[in-house]
Design a protein around this motif. Sequence first.
Motif, mmCIF file in Angstrom:
data_model
loop_
_atom_site.group_PDB
_atom_site.id
_atom_site.type_symbol
_atom_site.label_atom_id
_atom_site.label_comp_id
_atom_site.label_asym_id
_atom_site.label_seq_id
_atom_site.Cartn_x
_atom_site.Cartn_y
_atom_site.Cartn_z
ATOM 1 N N ALA A 168 9.095 0.559 -0.116
ATOM 2 C CA ALA A 168 8.150 0.865 0.972
ATOM 3 C C ALA A 168 6.829 1.372 0.405
ATOM 4 O O ALA A 168 5.749 0.982 0.870
ATOM 5 N N VAL A 169 6.891 2.225 -0.607
ATOM 6 C CA VAL A 169 5.674 2.744 -1.243
ATOM 7 C C VAL A 169 4.893 1.601 -1.892
ATOM 8 O O VAL A 169 3.671 1.495 -1.741
ATOM 9 N N THR A 170 5.593 0.740 -2.617
ATOM 10 C CA THR A 170 4.934 -0.383 -3.286
ATOM 11 C C THR A 170 4.277 -1.320 -2.274
ATOM 12 O O THR A 170 3.144 -1.771 -2.466
ATOM 13 N N THR A 171 4.991 -1.622 -1.192
ATOM 14 C CA THR A 171 4.413 -2.481 -0.157
ATOM 15 C C THR A 171 3.202 -1.831 0.487
ATOM 16 O O THR A 171 2.187 -2.488 0.744
ATOM 17 N N GLY A 172 3.274 -0.525 0.741
ATOM 18 C CA GLY A 172 2.131 0.187 1.313
ATOM 19 C C GLY A 172 0.925 0.161 0.406
ATOM 20 O O GLY A 172 -0.202 -0.072 0.854
ATOM 21 N N LEU A 173 1.146 0.358 -0.891
ATOM 22 C CA LEU A 173 0.034 0.297 -1.844
ATOM 23 C C LEU A 173 -0.544 -1.112 -1.928
ATOM 24 O O LEU A 173 -1.758 -1.298 -2.025
ATOM 25 N N TRP A 174 0.319 -2.111 -1.875
ATOM 26 C CA TRP A 174 -0.148 -3.488 -1.926
ATOM 27 C C TRP A 174 -1.001 -3.801 -0.699
ATOM 28 O O TRP A 174 -2.053 -4.432 -0.811
ATOM 29 N N LEU A 175 -0.551 -3.363 0.469
ATOM 30 C CA LEU A 175 -1.315 -3.621 1.687
ATOM 31 C C LEU A 175 -2.637 -2.850 1.702
ATOM 32 O O LEU A 175 -3.642 -3.344 2.205
ATOM 33 N N ALA A 176 -2.639 -1.651 1.149
ATOM 34 C CA ALA A 176 -3.839 -0.822 1.176
ATOM 35 C C ALA A 176 -4.898 -1.310 0.190
ATOM 36 O O ALA A 176 -6.085 -1.097 0.407
ATOM 37 N N THR A 177 -4.489 -1.971 -0.899
ATOM 38 C CA THR A 177 -5.454 -2.362 -1.919
ATOM 39 C C THR A 177 -5.727 -3.854 -1.934
ATOM 40 O O THR A 177 -6.570 -4.310 -2.681
ATOM 41 N N ARG A 178 -5.038 -4.615 -1.143
ATOM 42 C CA ARG A 178 -5.200 -6.074 -1.148
ATOM 43 C C ARG A 178 -6.528 -6.455 -0.501
ATOM 44 O O ARG A 178 -6.876 -5.975 0.561
ATOM 45 N N GLU A 179 -7.247 -7.320 -1.171
ATOM 46 C CA GLU A 179 -8.501 -7.817 -0.614
ATOM 47 C C GLU A 179 -8.212 -9.092 0.155
ATOM 48 O O GLU A 179 -7.590 -10.005 -0.360
ATOM 49 N N HIS A 180 -8.659 -9.151 1.382
ATOM 50 C CA HIS A 180 -8.402 -10.292 2.241
ATOM 51 C C HIS A 180 -9.697 -11.083 2.415
ATOM 52 O O HIS A 180 -10.244 -11.152 3.500
ATOM 53 N N GLY A 181 -10.192 -11.656 1.368
ATOM 54 C CA GLY A 181 -11.470 -12.347 1.431
ATOM 55 C C GLY A 181 -11.544 -13.393 2.523
ATOM 56 O O GLY A 181 -10.911 -14.418 2.457
ATOM 57 N N GLY A 182 -12.302 -13.118 3.560
ATOM 58 C CA GLY A 182 -12.557 -14.073 4.611
ATOM 59 C C GLY A 182 -11.496 -14.149 5.701
ATOM 60 O O GLY A 182 -11.634 -14.906 6.634
ATOM 61 N N VAL A 183 -10.433 -13.395 5.607
ATOM 62 C CA VAL A 183 -9.388 -13.469 6.633
ATOM 63 C C VAL A 183 -9.558 -12.364 7.630
ATOM 64 O O VAL A 183 -9.825 -11.248 7.356
#
Length: 115
Positions: free
Chosen positions: A100-115
Amino acid sequence: MTTTQRPSWALAREAAGLFLTAFGTLGVLVALGALHWAAGLSTAAVGILAAGLRIAPKPSAPRWAHVFRAGVCVAGYGGLTGCAFALCIPLGWIGISLSAVTTGLWLATREHGGV
């Protein structure tokens, strides 16, 4: 023979190396499984997870390549979490919490270029 073709002895050497690697890995997993079932299964799950993390498709790769990588990682981590639950329930919950922590960090730092 062109310069891009490999000599047959090089291919035979590579095939023998791959066979010995696979046979040795199987021997280690069987030996660990003989010591304790969780040791063998955990080691196999770590190998699957490591393979999933090692697979790094390019951003321009087809979608199925990224889905395959995610599936391999989920299978490896799921195996580790399952073994942890079987050995000690709090260890299993630690595994779920870490995902859950890893998924949260991934969602918080992921760049969604153009989406």
